[in-house]
Scaffold this active site. Structure first.
Site, PDB file in Angstrom:
ATOM      1  N   ASP A   4       9.603   2.959  -0.692  1.00  0.00           N
ATOM      2  CA  ASP A   4       8.475   3.798   0.073  1.00  0.00           C
ATOM      3  C   ASP A   4       8.923   3.131   1.605  1.00  0.00           C
ATOM      4  O   ASP A   4       8.444   2.254   1.958  1.00  0.00           O
ATOM      5  CB  ASP A   4       7.034   3.096  -0.345  1.00  0.00           C
TER       6      ASP A   4
ATOM      7  N   TYR B 256       0.941  -1.173  -0.022  1.00  0.00           N
ATOM      8  CA  TYR B 256       0.045  -0.076   0.090  1.00  0.00           C
ATOM      9  C   TYR B 256       0.910   1.270   0.046  1.00  0.00           C
ATOM     10  O   TYR B 256       1.682   1.518   0.534  1.00  0.00           O
ATOM     11  CB  TYR B 256      -0.869  -0.010   1.312  1.00  0.00           C
TER      12      TYR B 256
ATOM     13  N   LYS C  73       5.332   9.447   8.920  1.00  0.00           N
ATOM     14  CA  LYS C  73       5.382   8.703  10.227  1.00  0.00           C
ATOM     15  C   LYS C  73       6.284   9.246  11.256  1.00  0.00           C
ATOM     16  O   LYS C  73       5.966  10.537  11.634  1.00  0.00           O
ATOM     17  CB  LYS C  73       5.055   7.277   9.918  1.00  0.00           C
TER      18      LYS C  73
END
Length: 442
Positions: free
Chosen positions: A241, A146, A269
């Site tokens: 990613d 994702y 994050k």
């Protein structure tokens, strides 16, 4: 532990009238586990407190950013100092320069960085940059990985898409989806075949170097190295990613752990310390294609927000070699606790861990890709989640997500989790059996 949930239930009933599904991100809805989501009032250290006064030992940590724990004094102090001077200016600040400097110092492949507001912004911007740099249109992604909710990525995505059993998303034009090629994670031969067929059209391969959105799936030996070789040979770019893994699994992120340098890296994050943030970076000649230095346009009103920059830099200041060693030891103890409890009850489990993120797959080992992850016992997961929540342990409400640990977690917390598992697993097994017997009789 006897939970009270009246206020959470009241808030959720009101929320579903105001927001789609009552939440602002799908997995928060607890739909896959058949519960009402707990509305959180505050966090402190390794613990969450909900609006009904329940306390939970937290292994979600805002889905990964809070590597220092909730409301760490050093992070709070840094944010407060900036907050007292203002929240946003729409102009450059020293904080964004200092955080960019720290990222560049820690990650050798990143020579320049552009701050954005989310992981989705970072990944979609990195792909745009890769297409501009190569003059090509196609990208390669991996089934179950994702990369945010931008159109090119909602093709065989993991995370909440998998949790809710959604198909590739409506609203994504077929022409857009057709530019995204997919392969199973850890299957280098499948990627080689894609390059054999479409090599001159592929702008980039984007990959989570450690898959985290199908659960934690490490790369098999040679996989990342093979992607690096294939992209170089074809004149395509390799994008890591690292929104989840960036500064979470290693001081130099996953690329530092595995010794493979991508062309572009996306982050989020941890670098925001719990505030909204994203970033993409890489070699100088690539980043200098981004406006205003170059022609590739990308902008954002709140990009480089000083509050997020301060929180991220304060968080990174806490992450020295000793901190990573502590997180690694504690995470290994939690993984072993899962294995021991499940072994005593004769229940298959495959706990996969990289640094301070892990997933206890309710399946036989190994789990190498999304198909393997989907074979786990989802019914048992649903009951185990519910029983652990009743024990005061807050786990991800999806079998396709990672547990995260923080500097605020302790060995006593891990032991408390082990004891909760000892009580919760037999109850979950009994619930699953009753459910299965009921289905069979009907």
């Amino acid at each position: 532990m006897s939970e009270k949930v009246a206020r959470s239930e009241e808030l959720f009933r009101h929320a579903v009238e105001l927001m789609p599904g009552g939440v602002n991100s799908p997995v928060r809805a607890f739909r896959a586990v058949g519960l009402t989501p707990r509305f959180i009032a505050r966090g402190e250290g390794a613990y969450l407190y909900d609006v009904d006064g329940n306390r939970y030992l937290d292994y979600v940590l805002s889905w990964g950013p809070l590597i220092a724990g909730h409301a760490h004094p050093h992070v709070v102090r840094a944010v407060r100092e900036v907050l007292e001077r203002g929240t946003s200016f729409g102009a450059p600040t020293e904080e964004e320069v200092l955080l960019a400097e720290e990222i560049v110092r820690r990650v050798p492949s990143v020579e320049m960085v552009r701050m954005v507001n989310s992981g989705t912004e970072a990944t979609m911007s990195a792909v745009r940059l890769a297409r501009a740099a190569t003059g090509r249109r196609r990208i390669v992604k991996f089934v179950g990985c994702y990369h945010g909710h931008a159109d090119p990525f909602l093709v065989q995505a993991g995370s909440g898409v998998a949790t809710l059993s959604l198909p590739d998303s409506p609203g994504v034009p077929g022409e857009t989806a057709g530019l995204t090629l997919t392969a199973p994670f850890n299957d280098l031969a499948a990627v080689e075949e894609l390059f054999r067929r479409f090599g001159e059209e592929i702008a980039a391969v984007i990959v989570e170097p450690v898959a985290g959105n199908m659960g934690v799936v490490p790369p098999v030996p040679g996989f990342l190295e093979g992607l690096r070789r294939l992209t170089r040979e074809a004149g395509a770019l390799l994008i890591f990613d690292e929104v989840m893994t960036g500064f979470r699994v290693h001081a130099a992120s996953a690329q530092g752990l595995y010794g493979v340098e991508p062309d572009l890296t996306t982050m989020g994050k941890v670098i925001g310390g719990g505030l909204p943030v994203g970033a993409y970076g890489g070699r100088r000649e690539l980043l200098e294609l981004v406006a205003p230095a170059g022609p590739v346009y990308q902008a954002g009103t709140l990009s480089g927000n000083p509050l997020a920059m301060a929180a991220g830099r304060a968080t990174l200041e806490l992450l020295d070699a000793e901190a990573y060693a502590y997180l690694d030891r504690l995470s290994a103890r939690l993984a072993e606790a899962y294995r021991e409890v499940f072994a005593r009850h004769g229940v298959p489990i495959c706990v996969q861990r990289v640094g301070s993120m892990l997933t206890p797959f309710l399946a036989e080992c190994p789990v190498r890709n999304f198909e393997d992850a989907r074979r786990q016992d989802l019914a048992l997961f649903r009951h185990l989640f519910r029983e652990m929540l009743a024990e005061g342990i807050y786990l991800p409400a999806s079998a396709f997500e990672a547990h995260f640990l923080s500097l605020a977690h302790t060995e006593d917390d891990v032991e408390r989790t082990r004891e909760a598992l000892e009580r919760a697993l037999p109850r979950a097994l009994a619930q699953r059996k009753r459910e299965a017997d009921g289905s069979a009789s009907s």
